[in-house]
Design a protein around this motif. Sequence first.
Motif, PDB file in Angstrom:
ATOM      1  N   GLY A 142     -32.527 -25.143   2.720  1.00 62.38           N
ATOM      2  CA  GLY A 142     -32.392 -26.290   3.614  1.00 62.38           C
ATOM      3  C   GLY A 142     -33.736 -26.905   3.965  1.00 62.38           C
ATOM      4  N   GLU A 143     -34.808 -26.204   3.663  1.00 61.31           N
ATOM      5  CA  GLU A 143     -36.172 -26.714   3.840  1.00 61.31           C
ATOM      6  C   GLU A 143     -37.076 -25.874   2.931  1.00 61.31           C
ATOM      7  N   THR A 144     -38.208 -26.431   2.525  1.00 57.52           N
ATOM      8  CA  THR A 144     -39.097 -25.674   1.627  1.00 57.52           C
ATOM      9  C   THR A 144     -39.897 -24.624   2.416  1.00 57.52           C
ATOM     10  N   ASN A 176     -26.218 -30.580   3.821  1.00 53.68           N
ATOM     11  CA  ASN A 176     -24.907 -31.207   3.763  1.00 53.68           C
ATOM     12  C   ASN A 176     -24.793 -32.220   4.904  1.00 53.68           C
ATOM     13  N   GLU A 177     -25.579 -33.275   4.829  1.00 52.60           N
ATOM     14  CA  GLU A 177     -25.620 -34.286   5.897  1.00 52.60           C
ATOM     15  C   GLU A 177     -24.228 -34.881   6.086  1.00 52.60           C
ATOM     16  N   ILE A 178     -23.820 -35.022   7.344  1.00 53.89           N
ATOM     17  CA  ILE A 178     -22.487 -35.579   7.610  1.00 53.89           C
ATOM     18  C   ILE A 178     -22.454 -37.056   7.268  1.00 53.89           C
ATOM     19  N   THR A 184     -32.295 -44.037   0.496  1.00 57.08           N
ATOM     20  CA  THR A 184     -32.844 -42.684   0.339  1.00 57.08           C
ATOM     21  C   THR A 184     -33.373 -42.119   1.655  1.00 57.08           C
ATOM     22  N   TYR A 185     -33.033 -42.763   2.784  1.00 54.49           N
ATOM     23  CA  TYR A 185     -33.547 -42.252   4.044  1.00 54.49           C
ATOM     24  C   TYR A 185     -32.890 -40.912   4.387  1.00 54.49           C
ATOM     25  N   ARG A 186     -31.567 -40.875   4.338  1.00 54.93           N
ATOM     26  CA  ARG A 186     -30.893 -39.608   4.631  1.00 54.93           C
ATOM     27  C   ARG A 186     -30.059 -39.203   3.428  1.00 54.93           C
ATOM     28  N   MET A 187     -30.620 -38.248   2.667  1.00 51.97           N
ATOM     29  CA  MET A 187     -29.967 -37.806   1.431  1.00 51.97           C
ATOM     30  C   MET A 187     -29.455 -36.375   1.610  1.00 51.97           C
ATOM     31  N   ARG A 188     -28.656 -35.945   0.639  1.00 55.23           N
ATOM     32  CA  ARG A 188     -28.180 -34.549   0.683  1.00 55.23           C
ATOM     33  C   ARG A 188     -29.044 -33.657  -0.205  1.00 55.23           C
ATOM     34  N   GLU A 191     -36.644 -34.316  -1.459  1.00 61.27           N
ATOM     35  CA  GLU A 191     -37.855 -33.543  -1.711  1.00 61.27           C
ATOM     36  C   GLU A 191     -38.736 -33.520  -0.470  1.00 61.27           C
ATOM     37  N   GLN A 192     -39.275 -32.353  -0.190  1.00 61.20           N
ATOM     38  CA  GLN A 192     -40.181 -32.234   0.958  1.00 61.20           C
ATOM     39  C   GLN A 192     -41.600 -31.921   0.493  1.00 61.20           C
ATOM     40  N   MET A 193     -42.555 -32.307   1.313  1.00 61.61           N
ATOM     41  CA  MET A 193     -43.970 -31.965   1.082  1.00 61.61           C
ATOM     42  C   MET A 193     -44.396 -31.286   2.383  1.00 61.61           C
ATOM     43  N   GLU A 194     -44.404 -29.965   2.367  1.00 56.90           N
ATOM     44  CA  GLU A 194     -44.616 -29.251   3.629  1.00 56.90           C
ATOM     45  C   GLU A 194     -45.856 -28.371   3.571  1.00 56.90           C
ATOM     46  N   GLN A 195     -46.477 -28.252   4.701  1.00 59.58           N
ATOM     47  CA  GLN A 195     -47.632 -27.381   4.827  1.00 59.58           C
ATOM     48  C   GLN A 195     -47.519 -26.565   6.103  1.00 59.58           C
ATOM     49  N   HIS A 258     -37.776 -44.830  12.639  1.00 62.70           N
ATOM     50  CA  HIS A 258     -37.201 -43.534  12.272  1.00 62.70           C
ATOM     51  C   HIS A 258     -38.270 -42.604  11.718  1.00 62.70           C
ATOM     52  N   GLU A 259     -37.989 -41.303  11.871  1.00 62.83           N
ATOM     53  CA  GLU A 259     -38.925 -40.249  11.451  1.00 62.83           C
ATOM     54  C   GLU A 259     -39.167 -40.249   9.943  1.00 62.83           C
ATOM     55  N   ILE A 260     -40.454 -40.166   9.558  1.00 61.14           N
ATOM     56  CA  ILE A 260     -40.752 -39.911   8.150  1.00 61.14           C
ATOM     57  C   ILE A 260     -41.446 -38.550   7.977  1.00 61.14           C
ATOM     58  N   GLU A 261     -42.021 -38.030   9.066  1.00 63.50           N
ATOM     59  CA  GLU A 261     -42.671 -36.720   8.983  1.00 63.50           C
ATOM     60  C   GLU A 261     -42.648 -36.072  10.369  1.00 63.50           C
ATOM     61  N   GLY A 262     -42.531 -34.752  10.376  1.00 63.37           N
ATOM     62  CA  GLY A 262     -42.583 -34.032  11.647  1.00 63.37           C
ATOM     63  C   GLY A 262     -43.805 -33.131  11.684  1.00 63.37           C
ATOM     64  N   ILE A 263     -44.507 -33.123  12.818  1.00 60.68           N
ATOM     65  CA  ILE A 263     -45.617 -32.179  13.015  1.00 60.68           C
ATOM     66  C   ILE A 263     -45.124 -31.216  14.100  1.00 60.68           C
ATOM     67  N   ILE A 298     -48.747 -24.226  12.633  1.00 59.01           N
ATOM     68  CA  ILE A 298     -48.682 -25.681  12.795  1.00 59.01           C
ATOM     69  C   ILE A 298     -48.153 -26.214  11.471  1.00 59.01           C
ATOM     70  N   GLU A 299     -47.028 -26.890  11.563  1.00 56.76           N
ATOM     71  CA  GLU A 299     -46.362 -27.352  10.351  1.00 56.76           C
ATOM     72  C   GLU A 299     -46.473 -28.866  10.216  1.00 56.76           C
ATOM     73  N   THR A 300     -46.784 -29.309   9.004  1.00 60.54           N
ATOM     74  CA  THR A 300     -46.687 -30.748   8.718  1.00 60.54           C
ATOM     75  C   THR A 300     -45.579 -30.885   7.684  1.00 60.54           C
TER      76      THR A 300
HETATM   77  N1  GAP Z   1     -39.496 -27.566   7.992  1.00 58.47           N
HETATM   78  C1  GAP Z   1     -39.189 -28.466   9.015  1.00 58.47           C
HETATM   79  C2  GAP Z   1     -38.252 -29.494   8.616  1.00 58.47           C
HETATM   80  O1  GAP Z   1     -37.630 -29.423   7.558  1.00 58.47           O
HETATM   81  P1  GAP Z   1     -37.188 -31.754   9.396  1.00 58.47           P
HETATM   82  O2  GAP Z   1     -37.618 -32.698  10.482  1.00 58.47           O
HETATM   83  O3  GAP Z   1     -35.783 -31.298   9.378  1.00 58.47           O
HETATM   84  O4  GAP Z   1     -38.187 -30.516   9.490  1.00 58.47           O
HETATM   85  C3  GAP Z   1     -38.845 -32.768   7.684  1.00 58.47           C
HETATM   86  O5  GAP Z   1     -37.535 -32.421   8.002  1.00 58.47           O
HETATM   87  C4  GAP Z   1     -38.899 -34.021   6.852  1.00 58.47           C
HETATM   88  O6  GAP Z   1     -38.060 -33.884   5.702  1.00 58.47           O
HETATM   89  C5  GAP Z   1     -38.375 -35.271   7.554  1.00 58.47           C
HETATM   90  O7  GAP Z   1     -39.378 -35.883   8.342  1.00 58.47           O
HETATM   91  C6  GAP Z   1     -37.985 -36.148   6.386  1.00 58.47           C
HETATM   92  O8  GAP Z   1     -39.113 -36.828   5.877  1.00 58.47           O
HETATM   93  C7  GAP Z   1     -37.500 -35.140   5.375  1.00 58.47           C
HETATM   94  N2  GAP Z   1     -36.025 -35.053   5.444  1.00 58.47           N
HETATM   95  C8  GAP Z   1     -35.285 -34.280   6.260  1.00 58.47           C
HETATM   96  N3  GAP Z   1     -33.980 -34.469   6.046  1.00 58.47           N
HETATM   97  C9  GAP Z   1     -33.878 -35.402   5.067  1.00 58.47           C
HETATM   98  C10 GAP Z   1     -32.783 -36.037   4.399  1.00 58.47           C
HETATM   99  N4  GAP Z   1     -31.537 -35.720   4.685  1.00 58.47           N
HETATM  100  N5  GAP Z   1     -33.056 -36.964   3.444  1.00 58.47           N
HETATM  101  C11 GAP Z   1     -34.343 -37.271   3.129  1.00 58.47           C
HETATM  102  N6  GAP Z   1     -35.404 -36.702   3.730  1.00 58.47           N
HETATM  103  C12 GAP Z   1     -35.193 -35.788   4.670  1.00 58.47           C
END
Ligand code: GAP
Length: 445
Positions: A142-144, A176-178, A184-188, A191-195, A258-263, A298-300
């Motif tokens: 569900g997350e990288t 499994n987004e409702i 492509t804003y909210r997909m099922r 790809e994430q780029m996480e640190q 809308h959110e594009i990244e969370g810190i 600290i997560e980006t």
């Molecule tokens: N590890 C923390 C985490 O996953 P999140 O806020 O749930 O946090 C981080 O997701 C980022 O992943 C979001 O800011 C967004 O850019 C991307 N993301 C999350 N859910 C997404 C979705 N359903 N479709 C596209 N991008 C998504």
Amino acid sequence: MEKIVSLCKRRGFIFPGSEIYGGIAGIYDYGPLGVEFKRNIKESWREAILRKESNIFEVDASILMQRKVWEASGHTSAGFTDPLQECKKCHHRFRADHLAEEGITICPDCGGGLTEPQRFNLLVETHLGPVKDDASLTYLRGETTQGIYVNYGNIKSSMHPRLPFGIGQIGKAFRNEITPGHFTYRMREFEQMEQQYFVHPDDADTYFDYWKKKRLAWYVDLGIKKEHLRLRPHAKDELAHYARAAEDIEYQFPFGWHEIEGIHNRGDWDLSRHSKFSGEDLSEIDEKTGKRFYPYIIETSAGADRAALAFLVDAYEEVAGGRTTTTKSVKEMEVVLRLHKKLAPYKVAVLPLSKKEPLVKLAREVYGQLRRVGFMCDYDETQSIGKRYRRQDEIGTPYCITVDFESLENPPAGGDVTVRDRDTMGQERIAIAKLSDFLKENIYD
Ligand code: GAP
């Protein structure tokens, strides 16, 4: 948004997934230009995180992990759920929080009554092995993030880093987004780029601040207008189950901020939980006090697809009445995708002025030469030069090279060509032998 969606499909950036079978909600496929564009975004992230910073390591962990990982992380419990309401008549499902935001109390599709909100887990289930039973159940990640934590001990023992240090990862995640939507804003599948940056607890606030600034600057450096970005701190009741503090980098999309990244400051949640659930001690010894502690994290957490969408929206510009001076007949609106040159899928297009043999031959040589040294390069000999410029402007190609009859004098080393800049539309003559240096200096330096 409709214009962006249409451009993406028409010009080979992004297509609806399984389209010939009617598509599948929340799933998209990247076409040739989209793949290149997203690769450039991911490479820019790698450059900023892994190469410009020191002591940050990259991993490429599996999508499938032990089910216990998701129990330890809290994803199988209430923390990773969305509130869902179902229509009693058409059985369509909606995010209760989204309905509430818009003040909607009946089914937006058929007007039927809605059930009370229930919690709905977002993890995508699958089974491994020949028997499909509870024992074989696991999840697509569900997350990288979690692939990083399960390798924390491996990175420590193989790379011997000292705090503070980071581990980064780019990869697919599934939810499994409702209500997938907004393209492509909210997909099922995305790809994430996480640190994850591991620090002594005393340093957590300092690094939270540091990464907030760094990550915001990354978007600005890659061309997003400052006024279209903002940082928004999470209220206490909004914080994810793991977070002590969180701020979102938000972009002003056509459908709102809308959110594009969370810190996030994840505190010691992850390492303490994984230590407890796995039995492997992931704590450290404080050199000053001799006491054991769990590093804070600290997560980006950025989304490659959301970043791509923000870059596309921000770069999209319509010029009423046209801008291409070479085709006087063209007076309709023209589109310029002013992508940062580093992100543009094609860096350059080679356009012979006419289809005549000597020009085409030289143009093909120039095209081959630029590709061999690594520039993503397009070649186009169809239609008028004006129309070809417009096509390249629409996909954001920073430079067009026109090979004309003058270029035939002393080819290939001595000849020169016209180079047109997408943004200024300025044109200059440049020796073929110097093209590669010119492009390198103007795109990458
Ligand atoms: N590890 C923390 C985490 O996953 P999140 O806020 O749930 O946090 C981080 O997701 C980022 O992943 C979001 O800011 C967004 O850019 C991307 N993301 C999350 N859910 C997404 C979705 N359903 N479709 C596209 N991008 C998504």
